[in-house]
Each structure stands twice: as structure tokens, then as C-alpha cells.
Design a protein around this motif. Structure first.
Motif, PDB file in Angstrom:
ATOM      1  N   LYS A 133      15.089 120.338 103.098  1.00  0.00           N
ATOM      2  CA  LYS A 133      15.252 119.463 104.257  1.00  0.00           C
ATOM      3  C   LYS A 133      15.572 120.274 105.499  1.00  0.00           C
ATOM      4  CE  LYS A 133      18.539 116.000 105.993  1.00  0.00           C
ATOM      5  NZ  LYS A 133      19.608 115.049 105.604  1.00  0.00           N
ATOM      6  N   SER A 134      14.926 119.925 106.606  1.00  0.00           N
ATOM      7  CA  SER A 134      15.205 120.575 107.883  1.00  0.00           C
ATOM      8  C   SER A 134      16.092 119.712 108.775  1.00  0.00           C
ATOM      9  CB  SER A 134      13.897 120.894 108.619  1.00  0.00           C
ATOM     10  OG  SER A 134      13.146 121.866 107.939  1.00  0.00           O
ATOM     11  N   VAL A 135      15.746 118.425 108.911  1.00  0.00           N
ATOM     12  CA  VAL A 135      16.495 117.573 109.823  1.00  0.00           C
ATOM     13  C   VAL A 135      16.225 116.113 109.485  1.00  0.00           C
ATOM     14  CG1 VAL A 135      14.620 117.480 111.537  1.00  0.00           C
ATOM     15  CG2 VAL A 135      16.987 117.178 112.290  1.00  0.00           C
ATOM     16  N   SER A 136      17.196 115.255 109.800  1.00  0.00           N
ATOM     17  CA  SER A 136      17.008 113.805 109.712  1.00  0.00           C
ATOM     18  C   SER A 136      17.269 113.202 111.085  1.00  0.00           C
ATOM     19  CB  SER A 136      17.963 113.176 108.695  1.00  0.00           C
ATOM     20  OG  SER A 136      17.610 113.532 107.380  1.00  0.00           O
ATOM     21  N   VAL A 137      16.524 112.148 111.422  1.00  0.00           N
ATOM     22  CA  VAL A 137      16.650 111.493 112.718  1.00  0.00           C
ATOM     23  C   VAL A 137      16.814 109.989 112.487  1.00  0.00           C
ATOM     24  CG1 VAL A 137      15.504 111.024 114.924  1.00  0.00           C
ATOM     25  CG2 VAL A 137      15.155 113.229 113.781  1.00  0.00           C
ATOM     26  N   PRO A 138      17.873 109.375 113.036  1.00  0.00           N
ATOM     27  CA  PRO A 138      18.065 107.930 112.860  1.00  0.00           C
ATOM     28  C   PRO A 138      17.003 107.135 113.611  1.00  0.00           C
ATOM     29  CG  PRO A 138      19.717 108.809 114.369  1.00  0.00           C
ATOM     30  CD  PRO A 138      18.982 109.985 113.804  1.00  0.00           C
ATOM     31  N   VAL A 139      16.532 106.058 112.983  1.00  0.00           N
ATOM     32  CA  VAL A 139      15.565 105.165 113.620  1.00  0.00           C
ATOM     33  C   VAL A 139      16.011 103.731 113.366  1.00  0.00           C
ATOM     34  CG1 VAL A 139      13.643 106.799 113.555  1.00  0.00           C
ATOM     35  CG2 VAL A 139      14.057 105.315 111.583  1.00  0.00           C
ATOM     36  N   GLY A 140      15.089 102.761 113.497  1.00  0.00           N
ATOM     37  CA  GLY A 140      15.443 101.354 113.377  1.00  0.00           C
ATOM     38  C   GLY A 140      15.469 100.847 111.950  1.00  0.00           C
ATOM     39  N   ASP A 141      15.513  99.520 111.814  1.00  0.00           N
ATOM     40  CA  ASP A 141      15.732  98.874 110.525  1.00  0.00           C
ATOM     41  C   ASP A 141      14.476  98.887 109.658  1.00  0.00           C
ATOM     42  OD1 ASP A 141      16.904  97.466 108.497  1.00  0.00           O
ATOM     43  OD2 ASP A 141      17.046  95.567 109.578  1.00  0.00           O
ATOM     44  N   HIS A 142      14.596  99.584 108.522  1.00  0.00           N
ATOM     45  CA  HIS A 142      13.565  99.672 107.497  1.00  0.00           C
ATOM     46  C   HIS A 142      12.289 100.336 108.001  1.00  0.00           C
ATOM     47  CE1 HIS A 142      11.241  98.432 103.895  1.00  0.00           C
ATOM     48  NE2 HIS A 142      12.446  98.410 103.323  1.00  0.00           N
ATOM     49  N   PRO A 143      12.359 101.639 108.309  1.00  0.00           N
ATOM     50  CA  PRO A 143      11.158 102.371 108.706  1.00  0.00           C
ATOM     51  C   PRO A 143      10.192 102.490 107.538  1.00  0.00           C
ATOM     52  CG  PRO A 143      12.954 103.908 108.300  1.00  0.00           C
ATOM     53  CD  PRO A 143      13.541 102.522 108.230  1.00  0.00           C
ATOM     54  N   GLN A 144       8.924 102.305 107.815  1.00  0.00           N
ATOM     55  CA  GLN A 144       7.900 102.449 106.780  1.00  0.00           C
ATOM     56  C   GLN A 144       6.855 103.457 107.241  1.00  0.00           C
ATOM     57  OE1 GLN A 144       8.383  97.948 104.920  1.00  0.00           O
ATOM     58  NE2 GLN A 144       6.355  98.804 105.099  1.00  0.00           N
ATOM     59  N   ARG A 145       5.771 103.005 107.832  1.00  0.00           N
ATOM     60  CA  ARG A 145       4.715 103.934 108.210  1.00  0.00           C
ATOM     61  C   ARG A 145       5.162 104.863 109.328  1.00  0.00           C
ATOM     62  NH1 ARG A 145       3.600 102.374 104.572  1.00  0.00           N
ATOM     63  NH2 ARG A 145       2.835 100.291 105.036  1.00  0.00           N
ATOM     64  N   VAL A 146       4.746 106.132 109.228  1.00  0.00           N
ATOM     65  CA  VAL A 146       4.955 107.133 110.272  1.00  0.00           C
ATOM     66  C   VAL A 146       3.585 107.723 110.602  1.00  0.00           C
ATOM     67  CG1 VAL A 146       6.144 109.253 110.927  1.00  0.00           C
ATOM     68  CG2 VAL A 146       7.238 107.669 109.316  1.00  0.00           C
TER      69      VAL A 146
END
Length: 416
Positions: A388-401
């Protein structure tokens, strides 16, 4: 004897001279293409938002856009139609796990000015102006639910699965006009364009919301197959039923519902996940057979009750490094992600991740980026080390990127 120069060369020289002499305050034409920045869009399904983050490095958050600016209007339509209301509630209480599904998939337009989004609960595809947050166009899909999309290599077309009508629609990304459609197996899911844009592959997954999950009841899940069509005429080229291929290698107890899949760089090999399986398969297109099976570790904390696994998934999410050397796997119900050496099929470290739902590749090709739907963050894993390099917080229940573009000065919509 003097050389006579063609008139058009003289004109070009004159134009260049004027350009050099032009004052520094001259501005570009308002119709000139805007400078673009590569980014990643993260669809927060339960929020109805998309976070925009950097595509490399620290993957820092750039901005956010709402994808349901027309929510009041859509809800009024649903509440006025008993059939649509029943389907809306069914989506909420089945695949939505008690939540509405507002963004399944998304792609930006080539000019970086709009975001095209499939919205399951509203059964449509919309284009949203990234500057204002308002709708450019809306396309209601056939049936009652929109699902995975795919972007053509030239960025001009999107294909979207209409889950309940067993149809894939192909749309002009700029106007939303339907260019064509084709029929699939039951519950079309993943779509993949070939690199040359000539063919479109669709994987249908059948009924993933029933509790008939025992291997001997697999036949109740419906017609699951890969449908390959000509991406211009939308005529069927071939159908691949993985049931026959799995039976041929003695895996008749495995589901044939093909979930996320990824081609090798030369498109000679397909790697794919299936329902209920903690691993993936390697399929050789030339010989039309499954050549290798990779079984990945189980998390001892994961229940063996298959009815507790979300939408029949055990592992859901695959990506491949650009050189084809490594495969990144989202081990959804086992709460990890890992990088697998493609030659040896040996996995690297099991990186803890909370219900990882998708895997894609960073803009520079060095990292696998997984969406942790159970922790509301995305995590980048180094392809070279598997760490793992990094984690970034996002919104509720991220799915597709998805990789895409915005204009260089974009930081979010100014209105709406």
C-alpha cells in the motif's frame, strides 16, 4: 534565375511573422480546446456524488460533483408510477443493501467539460456539466436499472448495461443520442471495448439477488454468457458460455457468471472473476479454453454462508499493469486486495481493505487503485512491491473508479 516560391508558402511565412510580432496580451480564441488535467473519478454510489482525485502521486482530492441535481424531478416521476416505484424499492433493498444507487459508473468527455454517469436507481445515463453541475442530457435506459458502462477507445461512445431488459445501449457521449443497442444474456453487467474499438464484449451475470446460492441451484440463476458484437453494426459476432469451459476442466460446481474481467495487453488472453469464487481464471481466446485457475486465500473471518455475500460476489475487481506483468485483485468479501504475478500466478502481500469493490490503474501505470466501499476511501497499491502506498477518503460507498480529465483550473462546479 530567381527561385519562384509558391504563394501559399509566402502566406504561411507572413502569418508566422505576424504571430511573432503579436503583443503578449493577445488571448486564445474562446473556441480553442481547454488545457486538460488527468484525474480519477470515484463514484460514491450511496452519496450520489463523484469525488475527483489526482491520477498519480498522492492522489489528493481535487473536488466533488453531485450526480443527482435532478433528484426531486426523478423522485416525483417514480412516485407517480407504481411499477417504477416497486423497482426503485427493489433496487434499494436488494443490490443497494438498503440504500439508493445513484452512481454506478462514469466517464468524462474528451474535452474534460462533462461527466457521463449511469444511475441505477433512476434507470438512466446523464451528462453533467462539470463547470455548473447541471444536466446536459439524459437518456432513460430500457427497463428499470442502469449498470456498468464502457468507453470506446476514441472517447466518443459509451456503452451501458440495462440490467432488467437484457440490453446494452451505445450512446454518443456528446449528445446522448443512441447509436445502437444489442441483446445480451440475463442481467448484463461488465462491458469492454477492444483496443481497436472494433468489438464490444458484454458479460451477463444472471440473478444475483436470490438466496438460491448453493452450487446445485446454480442453474436457477439464468442465462449467463459473454456476448461479443461488432461495435459499429452491433451485430452479434460470437457467444461464449463459460459453463462449457468450466465443465471441461472439472469445475462444474463453479458459477459461470463472469464478473469483472481484463484483457492482456495483446488481447490474446482474458482474465475474469466469477460469482462466489475467491480467485480468477485465465482464458485463451485462440484455443477457446480456460488455461489456468488462480485460487486466492480466504479470510477466516469471512462467513461461508454464500447468502451473506453481496450480490453473489466473493471477489469483485480486476486490473492489470500496463506491461501485462501483474494483475491486481479486489478480494471483496475477504477484505483485502493483492497483486498477482501474471507469469507464476503467485500473489503478493494481502493488503487489508474493507470490502474493496473495484480495481483500476493509476495514470502513470505504477499503481493499482481499489475502492474500499466499506471504509469510504480509495487505496493505491504499488504494482512493483504489492504494498500500500496511500489511502484517500471519499464519499459514501465508493464503487467504480475511472481515469478521465477535467480542465486544468477545475476545482468543482461553480453553481448547482
Amino acid at each position: 534565375m530567381p527561385v519562384r516560391r509558391p504563394r501559399h508558402l509566402c502566406s504561411v511565412a507572413a502569418a508566422l511573422a505576424l504571430t511573432v510580432a503579436a503583443p503578449a496580451t493577445a488571448t486564445a480564441s474562446p473556441d480553442a480546446p481547454a488545457a486538460l488535467r488527468e484525474v480519477m473519478f470515484v463514484g460514491n454510489n450511496w452519496d450520489g456524488t463523484a469525488d475527483v482525485i489526482g491520477s498519480t502521486g498522492d492522489f489528493a482530492k481535487i473536488g466533488r460533483i453531485g450526480v443527482v441535481p435532478d433528484k426531486k424531478q426523478r423522485m416525483a416521476e417514480i412516485n407517480a408510477d407504481p411499477i417504477r416505484w416497486i423497482y426503485f424499492q427493489a433496487i434499494r433493498n436488494s443490490v443497494g443493501e438498503g440504500h439508493d444507487q445513484f452512481v454506478d459508473d462514469m466517464y468524462s468527455t474528451p474535452d474534460g467539460r462533462s461527466l457521463v454517469v449511469s444511475r441505477p436507481s433512476f434507470a438512466d445515463v446523464v451528462s453533467i456539466d462539470l463547470a455548473t453541475g447541471q444536466l446536459n442530457w439524459r437518456f432513460p435506459v430500457s427497463g428499470y436499472r442502469a449498470d456498468h458502462m464502457a468507453l470506446s477507445p476514441d472517447g466518443t461512445r459509451v456503452a451501458v448495461s440495462a440490467s432488467t431488459s437484457n440490453t446494452v445501449h451505445v450512446l454518443d457521449i456528446g449528445t446522448g443520442r443512441q447509436l445502437g443497442s444489442f441483446r445480451t444474456g440475463d442481467k448484463p453487467h461488465e462491458n469492454i471495448f477492444t483496443k481497436d474499438g472494433k468489438y464490444l464484449w458484454n458479460m451477463s451475470i444472471g440473478d444475483v439477488n436470490t438466496a438460491l446460492d448453493a452450487p446445485w441451484l446454480d442453474w436457477t440463476k439464468g442465462d449467463r454468457r459473454i456476448t461479443v458484437v461488432d461495435a459499429t453494426t452491433f451485430r452479434q459476432v460470437k457467444v461464449i458460455d463459460m459453463r462449457e469451459r468450466l465443465d471441461a476442466i472439472g469445475l462444474g460446481d463453479h458459477s459461470d457468471a463472469v464478473r469483472p474481467a481484463v484483457f492482456s495487453p495483446d488481447e490474446s488472453t482474458l482474465y475474469f472473476q466469477v460469482s462466489f469464487f475467491n480467485g480468477f481464471f485465465e482464458y485463451d481466446l485462440a484455443t477457446d479454453r480456460i488455461t489456468r485457475t488462480k485460487t486466492l486465500p480466504k479470510n477466516p473471518a469471512t462467513s461461508e454462508d454464500r447468502t451473506t455475500w453481496v450480490n453473489d460476489s466473493r471477489h469483485h475487481g480486476l486490473s492489470m499493469s500496463p506491461d501485462g506483468a501483474r494483475i491486481c485483485v479486489a478480494g471483496t468479501m475477504d477484505d483485502y486486495a493483492t497483486v498477482v504475478d501474471r507469469t507464476t500466478l503467485k500473489e503478493g502481500p494481502l493488503v487489508t481493505a474493507v470490502k474493496p469493490y473495484w480495481a483500476t490503474v493509476s495514470g502513470d501505470g505504477t499503481h493499482c487503485v481499489v475502492s474500499e466501499s466499506g471504509a469510504d476511501r480509495v487505496t493505491a497499491i504499488d504494482f512493483a512491491t504489492g504494498e500500500k502506498s496511500v489511502s484517500v477518503p471519499v464519499g459514501d460507498h465508493p464503487q467504480r473508479v475511472r481515469l478521465g480529465h477535467v480542465t486544468v483550473d477545475w476545482a468543482g462546479p461553480t453553481t448547482g
